[in-house]
Motif scaffolding. Structure first.
Motif, PDB file in Angstrom:
ATOM      1  N   ARG A  88      54.501  36.683  43.674  1.00 34.24           N
ATOM      2  CA  ARG A  88      54.803  35.954  42.447  1.00 34.24           C
ATOM      3  C   ARG A  88      55.797  34.840  42.769  1.00 34.24           C
ATOM      4  O   ARG A  88      56.934  35.083  43.151  1.00 34.24           O
ATOM      5  CB  ARG A  88      55.380  36.898  41.383  1.00 34.24           C
ATOM      6  CG  ARG A  88      55.289  36.327  39.962  1.00 34.24           C
ATOM      7  CD  ARG A  88      55.455  37.393  38.918  1.00 34.24           C
ATOM      8  NE  ARG A  88      55.105  36.905  37.597  1.00 34.24           N
ATOM      9  CZ  ARG A  88      55.958  36.844  36.583  1.00 34.24           C
ATOM     10  NH1 ARG A  88      57.209  37.230  36.730  1.00 34.24           N
ATOM     11  NH2 ARG A  88      55.553  36.397  35.403  1.00 34.24           N
ATOM     12  N   THR A  90      57.429  30.812  41.696  1.00 35.35           N
ATOM     13  CA  THR A  90      57.561  29.729  40.744  1.00 35.35           C
ATOM     14  C   THR A  90      56.927  28.479  41.351  1.00 35.35           C
ATOM     15  O   THR A  90      56.658  28.414  42.560  1.00 35.35           O
ATOM     16  CB  THR A  90      59.030  29.441  40.413  1.00 35.35           C
ATOM     17  OG1 THR A  90      59.675  28.930  41.594  1.00 35.35           O
ATOM     18  CG2 THR A  90      59.743  30.686  39.914  1.00 35.35           C
ATOM     19  N   LEU A 127      57.727  22.301  34.521  1.00 35.55           N
ATOM     20  CA  LEU A 127      57.066  23.557  34.880  1.00 35.55           C
ATOM     21  C   LEU A 127      57.646  24.192  36.144  1.00 35.55           C
ATOM     22  O   LEU A 127      57.195  25.263  36.551  1.00 35.55           O
ATOM     23  CB  LEU A 127      55.568  23.319  35.098  1.00 35.55           C
ATOM     24  CG  LEU A 127      54.759  22.806  33.914  1.00 35.55           C
ATOM     25  CD1 LEU A 127      53.338  22.484  34.348  1.00 35.55           C
ATOM     26  CD2 LEU A 127      54.755  23.807  32.774  1.00 35.55           C
ATOM     27  N   ARG A 130      58.478  27.874  36.137  1.00 41.35           N
ATOM     28  CA  ARG A 130      57.444  28.779  35.635  1.00 41.35           C
ATOM     29  C   ARG A 130      56.748  29.436  36.817  1.00 41.35           C
ATOM     30  O   ARG A 130      56.595  28.855  37.884  1.00 41.35           O
ATOM     31  CB  ARG A 130      56.421  27.995  34.797  1.00 41.35           C
ATOM     32  CG  ARG A 130      56.975  27.375  33.534  1.00 41.35           C
ATOM     33  CD  ARG A 130      56.809  28.266  32.334  1.00 41.35           C
ATOM     34  NE  ARG A 130      55.410  28.518  32.048  1.00 41.35           N
ATOM     35  CZ  ARG A 130      54.645  27.706  31.309  1.00 41.35           C
ATOM     36  NH1 ARG A 130      55.125  26.571  30.828  1.00 41.35           N
ATOM     37  NH2 ARG A 130      53.386  28.036  31.062  1.00 41.35           N
ATOM     38  N   TYR A 131      56.295  30.678  36.600  1.00 41.62           N
ATOM     39  CA  TYR A 131      55.535  31.365  37.641  1.00 41.62           C
ATOM     40  C   TYR A 131      54.080  30.893  37.630  1.00 41.62           C
ATOM     41  O   TYR A 131      53.543  30.518  36.581  1.00 41.62           O
ATOM     42  CB  TYR A 131      55.603  32.875  37.443  1.00 41.62           C
ATOM     43  CG  TYR A 131      56.959  33.464  37.772  1.00 41.62           C
ATOM     44  CD1 TYR A 131      57.320  33.722  39.088  1.00 41.62           C
ATOM     45  CD2 TYR A 131      57.882  33.744  36.763  1.00 41.62           C
ATOM     46  CE1 TYR A 131      58.568  34.252  39.406  1.00 41.62           C
ATOM     47  CE2 TYR A 131      59.130  34.275  37.051  1.00 41.62           C
ATOM     48  CZ  TYR A 131      59.463  34.523  38.378  1.00 41.62           C
ATOM     49  OH  TYR A 131      60.699  35.029  38.693  1.00 41.62           O
ATOM     50  N   ASP A 133      51.359  32.481  37.804  1.00 37.33           N
ATOM     51  CA  ASP A 133      50.443  33.230  36.944  1.00 37.33           C
ATOM     52  C   ASP A 133      50.686  32.963  35.464  1.00 37.33           C
ATOM     53  O   ASP A 133      49.988  33.510  34.605  1.00 37.33           O
ATOM     54  CB  ASP A 133      50.504  34.730  37.250  1.00 37.33           C
ATOM     55  CG  ASP A 133      51.889  35.326  37.061  1.00 37.33           C
ATOM     56  OD1 ASP A 133      52.802  34.614  36.585  1.00 37.33           O
ATOM     57  OD2 ASP A 133      52.074  36.511  37.394  1.00 37.33           O
ATOM     58  N   GLN A 134      51.647  32.111  35.147  1.00 34.80           N
ATOM     59  CA  GLN A 134      51.894  31.710  33.766  1.00 34.80           C
ATOM     60  C   GLN A 134      51.295  30.339  33.457  1.00 34.80           C
ATOM     61  O   GLN A 134      51.408  29.856  32.335  1.00 34.80           O
ATOM     62  CB  GLN A 134      53.412  31.661  33.494  1.00 34.80           C
ATOM     63  CG  GLN A 134      54.105  33.010  33.594  1.00 34.80           C
ATOM     64  CD  GLN A 134      55.615  32.898  33.444  1.00 34.80           C
ATOM     65  OE1 GLN A 134      56.229  31.915  33.862  1.00 34.80           O
ATOM     66  NE2 GLN A 134      56.229  33.909  32.851  1.00 34.80           N
ATOM     67  N   LEU A 135      50.646  29.747  34.455  1.00 34.02           N
ATOM     68  CA  LEU A 135      50.119  28.397  34.306  1.00 34.02           C
ATOM     69  C   LEU A 135      48.622  28.408  34.048  1.00 34.02           C
ATOM     70  O   LEU A 135      47.922  29.361  34.379  1.00 34.02           O
ATOM     71  CB  LEU A 135      50.382  27.580  35.581  1.00 34.02           C
ATOM     72  CG  LEU A 135      51.822  27.465  36.066  1.00 34.02           C
ATOM     73  CD1 LEU A 135      51.864  26.613  37.335  1.00 34.02           C
ATOM     74  CD2 LEU A 135      52.730  26.890  34.998  1.00 34.02           C
ATOM     75  N   SER A 136      48.133  27.313  33.488  1.00 27.65           N
ATOM     76  CA  SER A 136      46.698  27.131  33.368  1.00 27.65           C
ATOM     77  C   SER A 136      46.133  26.808  34.744  1.00 27.65           C
ATOM     78  O   SER A 136      46.870  26.481  35.689  1.00 27.65           O
ATOM     79  CB  SER A 136      46.396  25.979  32.403  1.00 27.65           C
ATOM     80  OG  SER A 136      46.797  24.744  32.973  1.00 27.65           O
ATOM     81  N   GLN A 139      47.155  23.315  35.806  1.00 34.56           N
ATOM     82  CA  GLN A 139      48.561  23.219  36.191  1.00 34.56           C
ATOM     83  C   GLN A 139      48.794  23.802  37.579  1.00 34.56           C
ATOM     84  O   GLN A 139      49.534  23.247  38.389  1.00 34.56           O
ATOM     85  CB  GLN A 139      49.435  23.932  35.149  1.00 34.56           C
ATOM     86  CG  GLN A 139      49.511  23.218  33.820  1.00 34.56           C
ATOM     87  CD  GLN A 139      50.174  24.059  32.745  1.00 34.56           C
ATOM     88  OE1 GLN A 139      50.142  25.301  32.790  1.00 34.56           O
ATOM     89  NE2 GLN A 139      50.759  23.406  31.748  1.00 34.56           N
ATOM     90  N   ARG A 140      48.137  24.925  37.860  1.00 36.88           N
ATOM     91  CA  ARG A 140      48.255  25.516  39.201  1.00 36.88           C
ATOM     92  C   ARG A 140      47.716  24.577  40.263  1.00 36.88           C
ATOM     93  O   ARG A 140      48.294  24.444  41.345  1.00 36.88           O
ATOM     94  CB  ARG A 140      47.533  26.863  39.270  1.00 36.88           C
ATOM     95  CG  ARG A 140      48.331  28.040  38.760  1.00 36.88           C
ATOM     96  CD  ARG A 140      47.726  29.356  39.219  1.00 36.88           C
ATOM     97  NE  ARG A 140      46.367  29.532  38.764  1.00 36.88           N
ATOM     98  CZ  ARG A 140      46.031  30.029  37.577  1.00 36.88           C
ATOM     99  NH1 ARG A 140      46.975  30.400  36.724  1.00 36.88           N
ATOM    100  NH2 ARG A 140      44.768  30.172  37.236  1.00 36.88           N
TER     101      ARG A 140
END
Length: 250
Positions: A88, A90, A127, A130-131, A133-136, A139-140
């Motif tokens: 995990r 960021t 962003l 943010r982690y 796995d919290q992104l679209s 975004q990733r």
């Protein structure tokens, strides 16, 4: 310059090459063609993620097959399609991985500045904590491209960076890459599925079919009815668009 001499790879029933090609330094070169044409295979051979059965590839005078890994990583960076980090992280932590060839894991103030500059360049500042796995998905994808750009190499290889991006974000990404090529002096080799993005943003197009180079040249030279129809195996009509030639295939 990237020099490819008789490079070939065979796996299963798939044969890519032999390929002879010289890609000039600077600008964006788009690799296009149907699925299975060999685009990603060629890109990963240039990036030394896939060994060749024969031939040689040089990037900025370095023999890809024999160059020291540390030296090559300061000249060449690559982003593959498959990005699966199980840890995990960021966004900022991910982008920091791009600095490894320079920092060897011990980030300096210069590294931190490079990370921040890259996040700003791709509009990821909001962003960065943010982690993943919290992104679209889009975004990733931008975060992974940021990681590669943070490596700060002259040559950047990107395998389908528009994956998971909608139209607006695809346009934004290509504008960022165009800016990186012009303002930062990067030489960018990118695999694209959409010929119209290649026509609009690339300086050169390398069209592949059946594991071979079918045509190589400027968008004006490649984006033509007969060439595209032969490459993609379907009737394509090229029309004059507001920013250059457009391929109509519906």
């Amino acid at each position: 310059m990237i020099k490819i001499a008789s490079a070939a790879k065979t796996y299963g029933e798939t044969v890519v090459g032999p390929i002879d090609l010289s890609i000039p330094r600077g600008g964006i070169t788009a690799l296009v063609g149907p699925n299975g044409a060999g685009k990603s295979t060629l890109l990963t051979m240039i990036g030394r993620l896939l060994g060749m059965d024969q031939g040689a590839i040089e990037v900025a005078g370095l023999d890809v097959a024999s160059a020291d890994s540390k030296e090559l990583a300061k000249v060449l960076s690559i982003l593959r399609q498959e990005n699966h980090f199980v840890t995990r992280l960021t966004v900022r932590q991910l982008v920091a991985f791009g600095r490894f060839p320079h920092s060897r894991g011990r980030l300096t103030a210069e590294d931190e500045a490079a990370i921040s500059n890259t996040l700003e360049f791709l509009n990821l500042e909001q962003l960065q904590h943010r982690y993943l796995d919290q992104l679209s998905g889009g975004q990733r994808q931008r975060a992974y491209v940021a990681m590669v750009l943070a490596q700060d190499t002259d040559y950047v290889l990107l395998d389908e960076p528009l994956n998971n991006l909608d139209i607006a974000h695809s346009v934004e990404m290509m504008r960022h890459l165009r800016q990186a090529a012009i303002d930062l002096g990067k030489t960018i080799i990118v695999v694209l599925h959409d010929i119209n993005f290649a026509a609009c943003y690339a300086d050169r197009i390398c069209a592949m079919r059946d594991g071979k180079i079918f045509a190589f040249g400027s968008p004006q030279e490649i984006v033509r009815d007969e060439i595209l129809s032969n490459i993609f195996g379907t009737p394509i009509t090229v029309i004059d668009g507001p920013h250059g030639p457009l391929a109509a295939y519906l």
